[in-house]
Design a protein around this motif. Structure first.
Motif, PDB file in Angstrom:
ATOM      1  N   ILE B  35      53.462 100.716   4.107  1.00  0.00           N
ATOM      2  CA  ILE B  35      53.899 101.560   2.985  1.00  0.00           C
ATOM      3  C   ILE B  35      54.772 100.739   2.029  1.00  0.00           C
ATOM      4  CG2 ILE B  35      55.278 103.586   2.356  1.00  0.00           C
ATOM      5  CD1 ILE B  35      52.647 104.387   3.594  1.00  0.00           C
ATOM      6  N   ARG B  36      55.623  99.882   2.602  1.00  0.00           N
ATOM      7  CA  ARG B  36      56.460  99.009   1.776  1.00  0.00           C
ATOM      8  C   ARG B  36      55.579  98.081   0.921  1.00  0.00           C
ATOM      9  NH1 ARG B  36      61.777  97.741   3.092  1.00  0.00           N
ATOM     10  NH2 ARG B  36      61.449  98.307   5.257  1.00  0.00           N
ATOM     11  N   GLY B  37      54.562  97.518   1.551  1.00  0.00           N
ATOM     12  CA  GLY B  37      53.642  96.636   0.834  1.00  0.00           C
ATOM     13  C   GLY B  37      52.878  97.383  -0.254  1.00  0.00           C
ATOM     14  N   HIS B  38      52.479  98.618   0.066  1.00  0.00           N
ATOM     15  CA  HIS B  38      51.767  99.456  -0.901  1.00  0.00           C
ATOM     16  C   HIS B  38      52.650  99.683  -2.139  1.00  0.00           C
ATOM     17  CE1 HIS B  38      49.125 102.872  -2.138  1.00  0.00           C
ATOM     18  NE2 HIS B  38      50.246 103.272  -2.709  1.00  0.00           N
ATOM     19  N   LEU B  39      53.916 100.037  -1.880  1.00  0.00           N
ATOM     20  CA  LEU B  39      54.821 100.322  -3.006  1.00  0.00           C
ATOM     21  C   LEU B  39      55.065  99.065  -3.836  1.00  0.00           C
ATOM     22  CD1 LEU B  39      57.289 102.781  -1.275  1.00  0.00           C
ATOM     23  CD2 LEU B  39      55.806 103.253  -3.233  1.00  0.00           C
TER      24      LEU B  39
END
Lengths: 113, 159
Positions: B35-39
């Motif tokens: 999710i961090r990478g997505h953001l």
């Protein structure tokens, strides 16, 4: 309806990987561009995790030319097989449902007249 | 824009960690990292200080509680879902027990090895590895009994 979407979604993910590796964000955005398929982008990541644990996809961290490394997803042989089986089954399923739904609709129309 | 300096993003990731507390540690780390990478990717297209852009990216993800619930759901799917018992595994054990003067033992081995291959290739949809293994072991024992019996009869012919 949500169960149906959930069941089909994992094969849509596999189908998006048919032509080669993609990283998570890329996959999720490709799915969310398909109208009516996806509710929340974030829920794709748990699905990807399960596909990985089921050995349908494999992952690999790769450097990107801009910014930090990205985690790429790729179909395994088993994923390829599962996708092939689903595609054949899906065409039969879709045709059967189409045939029923369309006939029912036409019958309803006739009654209304 | 740097993901780590945006208070909205920090708040989102914090709520995600709390909501995902019920997941095994490795699964939780994986989820938060994805999710961090997505953001990070999503906010790359958002200009610095564009709060509406950040909010939009977070909204598209869905509530952190919803994402965590999906992860808890997915981990149940694969760890507790009961696969269908392999018919070959059952047949293997049955043949091993019946023995049939050694013919059952041979069939038990054939069914047992095929069952194990079928279960391994089914990605959790079939179960019964234990049964198949029991069939294989008993099958081999059955064959040993036949061989030893044959040797004994050959060495000590009936008087």
């Amino acid at each position: 309806m949500s169960q149906l979407r959930k069941g089909v979604l994992e094969y849509c993910v596999l189908a998006l990987l048919r032509d080669g590796q993609r990283y998570g964000f890329e996959l999720v955005r490709a799915l969310s561009e398909a109208e009516g398929l996806l509710v929340s982008e974030g829920t794709i990541y748990p699905l990807l995790s399960r596909l990985r644990r089921d050995d349908l996809v494999s992952t690999e961290w790769r450097e990107s030319e801009s910014g930090p490394p990205r985690r790429y997803y790729e179909l395994t042989d088993m994923g390829q097989r599962a996708l092939g089986e689903f595609s054949a089954e899906w065409i039969r399923f879709r045709d059967a449902v189409d045939a029923l739904v369309t006939t029912q609709g036409e019958m309803g129309d006739e009654r209304a007249h | 824009m740097n993901v780590h300096t945006d208070p909205l993003v920090d708040e989102y990731l914090r709520r995600l960690e709390v909501a995902a507390a019920g997941l095994p540690a490795d699964r939780r780390l994986e989820l938060v990292s994805e999710i961090r990478g997505h953001l990070r990717e999503a906010l790359r297209q958002v200009p610095e200080g564009d709060q509406a852009g950040v909010r939009n990216a977070l909204e598209r993800l869905g509530a952190p509680e919803e994402v965590a619930a999906a992860a808890l759901d997915a981990s149940e799917d694969s760890s507790t879902a009961v696969g269908q018992l392999s018919g070959l595994a059952v047949a293997s054990l049955l043949m091993a027990v019946l023995w049939f003067a050694g013919i059952g033992a041979v069939l038990a081995l054939g069914f047992g090895y095929r069952a194990r291959r079928e279960i391994r290739d089914s990605s959790g949809r079939k179960t019964g590895t234990g049964l198949a293994t029991a069939g294989i072991i008993l099958g081999w024992i059955g064959i040993v009994i036949v061989v030893v019996g044959a040797i004994l009869i050959a060495v000590h012919p009936a008087r």
